[in-house]
Design an enzyme around this catalytic site. Structure first.
Site, short mmCIF file in Angstrom:
data_model
loop_
_atom_site.label_atom_id
_atom_site.label_comp_id
_atom_site.label_asym_id
_atom_site.label_seq_id
_atom_site.Cartn_x
_atom_site.Cartn_y
_atom_site.Cartn_z
N GLU A 121 43.44 20.61 34.72
CA GLU A 121 44.22 21.82 34.48
C GLU A 121 44.36 22.07 32.97
O GLU A 121 44.28 23.21 32.50
CB GLU A 121 45.60 21.69 35.17
CG GLU A 121 46.60 22.79 34.88
CD GLU A 121 46.16 24.20 35.28
OE1 GLU A 121 45.15 24.36 36.00
OE2 GLU A 121 46.82 25.16 34.83
N GLU A 147 40.43 28.75 28.68
CA GLU A 147 40.86 30.15 28.83
C GLU A 147 41.52 30.68 27.56
O GLU A 147 41.24 31.79 27.14
CB GLU A 147 41.91 30.26 29.94
CG GLU A 147 41.37 30.06 31.32
CD GLU A 147 42.48 30.08 32.34
OE1 GLU A 147 42.50 30.99 33.17
OE2 GLU A 147 43.36 29.20 32.29
N CYS A 172 39.57 45.32 38.02
CA CYS A 172 39.82 46.72 37.70
C CYS A 172 41.17 47.15 38.27
O CYS A 172 41.57 46.69 39.34
CB CYS A 172 38.77 47.61 38.34
SG CYS A 172 37.09 47.17 37.90
N TRP A 174 36.89 46.09 34.67
CA TRP A 174 36.49 44.70 34.43
C TRP A 174 35.05 44.63 34.93
O TRP A 174 34.80 44.68 36.13
CB TRP A 174 37.41 43.77 35.23
CG TRP A 174 37.24 42.33 34.97
CD1 TRP A 174 37.70 41.63 33.89
CD2 TRP A 174 36.58 41.36 35.81
NE1 TRP A 174 37.37 40.31 34.01
CE2 TRP A 174 36.67 40.12 35.18
CE3 TRP A 174 35.90 41.43 37.02
CZ2 TRP A 174 36.14 38.95 35.71
CZ3 TRP A 174 35.37 40.28 37.57
CH2 TRP A 174 35.49 39.06 36.90
N ARG A 211 46.05 42.47 34.44
CA ARG A 211 45.04 42.17 35.44
C ARG A 211 43.67 41.89 34.80
O ARG A 211 42.79 41.34 35.44
CB ARG A 211 44.92 43.34 36.43
CG ARG A 211 46.15 43.49 37.29
CD ARG A 211 46.20 44.86 37.96
NE ARG A 211 45.04 45.11 38.78
CZ ARG A 211 44.94 44.79 40.08
NH1 ARG A 211 45.95 44.22 40.69
NH2 ARG A 211 43.86 45.07 40.75
N HIS A 229 31.06 5.41 32.41
CA HIS A 229 29.90 5.75 33.24
C HIS A 229 29.16 6.96 32.68
O HIS A 229 28.37 7.58 33.39
CB HIS A 229 30.34 6.02 34.68
CG HIS A 229 30.95 4.81 35.34
ND1 HIS A 229 30.21 3.70 35.68
CD2 HIS A 229 32.22 4.52 35.67
CE1 HIS A 229 31.01 2.78 36.21
NE2 HIS A 229 32.24 3.27 36.22
N LYS A 286 43.43 38.70 36.01
CA LYS A 286 44.56 37.99 36.61
C LYS A 286 44.37 37.80 38.11
O LYS A 286 44.64 36.74 38.64
CB LYS A 286 45.86 38.75 36.32
CG LYS A 286 47.12 38.04 36.82
CD LYS A 286 47.41 36.80 36.01
CE LYS A 286 48.60 36.03 36.50
NZ LYS A 286 48.60 34.64 35.99
N ASN A 306 37.66 50.12 42.33
CA ASN A 306 37.79 48.68 42.13
C ASN A 306 37.05 48.00 43.27
O ASN A 306 37.24 48.36 44.42
CB ASN A 306 39.28 48.29 42.16
CG ASN A 306 39.47 46.78 42.14
OD1 ASN A 306 38.66 46.04 41.60
ND2 ASN A 306 40.56 46.32 42.74
N GLY A 307 36.21 47.02 42.95
CA GLY A 307 35.48 46.31 43.99
C GLY A 307 33.99 46.39 43.76
O GLY A 307 33.53 46.68 42.65
N LYS A 311 43.14 25.36 30.83
CA LYS A 311 43.99 26.13 29.92
C LYS A 311 43.36 26.25 28.54
O LYS A 311 43.38 27.30 27.92
CB LYS A 311 45.39 25.49 29.75
CG LYS A 311 46.31 25.54 30.93
CD LYS A 311 46.82 26.92 31.27
CE LYS A 311 45.96 27.61 32.28
NZ LYS A 311 46.19 27.38 33.66
#
Ligand code: F6R
Length: 585
Positions: free
Chosen positions: A462, A469, A2, A74, A27, A485, A580, A100-101, A466
């Site tokens: 990585e 996302e 947020c 968010w 964000r 395996h 973010k 926020n939180g 990507k």
């Protein structure tokens, strides 16, 4: 996460707040809202969607008055709905808040407030703050005592801004970011300097456990006991002003293309820092390296290069896992904490745990004004400029470059020609046509596996991150040798496999794996400096010093995931459900 913003000044607040929210979009969020105060009356509009969408639907920017608060949410508690969007008014409508939180004891507080006759319209923990403030304001009759009483009652990590019907603003910070922007005529309270950078570059980074009361551009900062606190104004780097897309379609694309240049900049202002970091590393009992997501993938590469090039053992630790095994950390060791934002709650928690064991902290961080910067015994800046695209791209490269510079300092025999390296990266970026064609092929694919061995395995992970996302395709990084395996059972004609296969010591084995996969009908994308008939598609990378392969491998894959996102019509800058800076645990 947020974003919160509060404004009090000489201009109409709502359009300024909407602009600030837009700049903080990176964000991550799902809904938007603004409330303003005018003639002792609070008005409020909010809804789900992007800032531009919600603004054109509800005309947030036409709200009257020179005082206001705004928010992008968010979701944590409660679904993504108009009612759950912030700001939240108190029952009387005389106070509104943005938060926020997380309020950990919200259920208990909600029950108490309901018993007192308050009712709740949303499913959020945040609405508790609005009603608790109202209750406390009705008994204390002043803002200062109201905030002190409220913060003594709520538990959790939070930052909130409250607007009172008389035009006073108050904001409190407890382990979530809150910055005061101090302009000539306007004062801002924001989660991020981008909330006000267009208006002022004077910032006060509020300390956790402090609150501020703002009235007619006059403000006072106090601690939670009500004692006045001295403040320092920091000049915010003007580079934040560069947070524009320029000619690029998206921030993510711009940031991918900035990489050849940042090869020179990463760690540039940290030469002394690197020397100091090296001293700590040499004297440490143990070395731990932590981070989350992409930054953790850098930690995995750090372990390999420290061991291979300087014979130093280290242990990478996923930041969010450390709290479940704090005994891992031995006294008098060094923790290298890697974070682009410097605000990831998990990383800050890992640092807290390490400090308890008397460890030295080497912070590798991009946002030099962040909490992690303040917690580092040595701070090494990534210097890659603001990264707005939610998925980390250039910051990953910058993290690796800082780590290479540490390794170079530890072993003077390692020579890296950064000039040449920058040129070869530019060549990858110059002609994306082939990558764009492969992106078209990925459009209909639902599973992609990425194979790599040794130092190329973290790149496989990585790359999978990507892909997830940016394209929402299921993707998995696999250490090449593990194929037989288990994962080989998944290989069939519907699957695409990316093999990370530079001409290093892993080359022959990975080529063999590629043949085994191809025999099961899967399509192979080879990322290599050498062509092979086993690859259905070849992404050519330059022949270079092998320590640099990870960077030259990830850059074309970043491009591939970007173009695949366009093919799939997803927003590469703002992937769904992601933020973010992840400032909650
Ligand atoms: C991946 C990504 C995230 C971040 C993670 C850590 O593209 O962006 O996985 O890497 O949230 O963030 P920082 O580095 O800010 O601590």
């Amino acid at each position: 996460m947020c974003s919160i913003i509060g404004f009090s000044g000489n201009e109409i607040a709502a359009p300024i707040i909407v602009k600030g929210l837009k700049r903080m979009e990176y964000r991550g969020y799902d809904s938007v809202g603004v409330a303003t105060e005018s003639e002792n009356h609070i008005e409020l509009k909010k809804g789900i969607g992007k800032v531009t969408e919600v603004n054109s639907k509800f005309q947030l920017d036409t709200l009257p008055g020179k005082i206001g608060i705004g928010h992008t949410r968010w979701a944590t508690h409660g679904k993504v709905t108009d009612l759950n969007a912030h700001p939240h008014p108190s029952n009387s409508g005389k106070i509104a808040i943005v938060h926020n939180g997380i309020i950990e004891n919200f259920e208990e507080l909600k029950k108490q407030l309901e018993d007192d006759g308050y009712n709740f319209k949303s499913e959020t923990d945040s609405e508790i703050i609005a009603n608790l403030l109202q209750k406390n304001y009705e008994s204390t009759k002043n803002v200062k005592d109201t905030i002190m009483k409220t913060v003594s009652e709520i538990k959790g990590h939070y930052a909130f801004v409250a607007m009172f019907e008389n035009g006073q603003l108050a904001a409190a910070r407890f382990h979530e970011p809150l910055i005061i922007g101090v302009g000539q005529e306007n004062i801002f309270l924001s989660s991020d300097v981008l909330g006000f950078i267009e208006y002022t570059d004077n910032a006060i980074y509020m300390k956790s456990g402090n609150f501020v009361i703002l009235e007619n551009k006059e403000f006072e900062i106090l601690d939670f006991n009500g004692e006045k606190v001295k403040h320092e104004i920091t000049k915010v780097s003007k580079e934040f002003g560069d947070a524009y897309k320029g000619d690029y379609a998206h921030f993510t694309l711009k940031e991918i293309y900035e990489q050849p240049e940042l090869i020179f900049k990463a760690g540039e202002r940290t030469v002394e820092g690197i020397e100091e970091a090296v001293k700590y590393i040499k004297n440490a009992k143990n070395i731990y390296i932590t981070g989350s997501g992409t930054s953790y993938n850098s930690a995995l590469i750090a372990k390999q290069i420290l061991s291979k090039y300087v014979k130093i053992k280290s242990e990478p630790i996923i930041a969010s896992e450390l709290q479940f095994a704090p005994e891992t950390i031995e006294e008098d060791s060094v923790l290298i904490a890697i974070s682009q934002s410097g605000e990831s709650a998990d990383v800050l928690e890992a640092v807290r745990i390490a400090k308890k064991s008397n460890c030295k902290i080497i912070s590798i961080v991009n946002l030099l004004t962040s909490s992690l910067t303040r917690k580092g015994d040595v701070v090494l800046g990534m210097n890659c400029g603001p990264e707005i695209g939610v998925a980390a791209t250039k910051s990953f490269t910058a993290q690796l470059l800082v780590l290479y510079k540490i390794v170079q300092k530890l072993n003077q025999n390692i020579t890296i020609n950064f000039e040449e390296f920058s040129k070869s990266i530019s060549e990858i970026l110059e002609n994306p046509v082939k990558i764009q064609e492969i992106a078209k092929e990925l459009k209909e694919v639902s599973d992609v596996y990425i194979l790599g061995r040794g130092i190329n395995y973290p790149i496989a992970i990585e790359s999978a991150l990507k892909l997830k996302e940016l394209t929402y395709i299921h993707a998995e990084g696999i250490p090449g040798g593990e194929l037989k395996h288990g994962p080989l059972a998944l290989m069939d004609t519907d699957v695409f496999v990316i093999v990370i296969n530079p001409k290093d010591s892993t080359y022959t084995d990975t080529l063999t794996s590629a043949r085994e996969i191809k025999a099961r009908g899967a399509k192979i994308i080879g990322v290599s400096d050498i062509e092979s008939d086993v690859y259905d598609y070849w992404i050519k990378i330059p022949k270079i010093n092998e320590i640099l392969y990870p960077i030259s491998e990830i850059i074309p894959i970043q491009l591939l995931t970007y173009y695949s996102a366009l093919e799939k019509d997803t927003d590469p800058d703002y992937p769904r459900n992601l933020a973010k800076s992840v400032t909650v645990k």
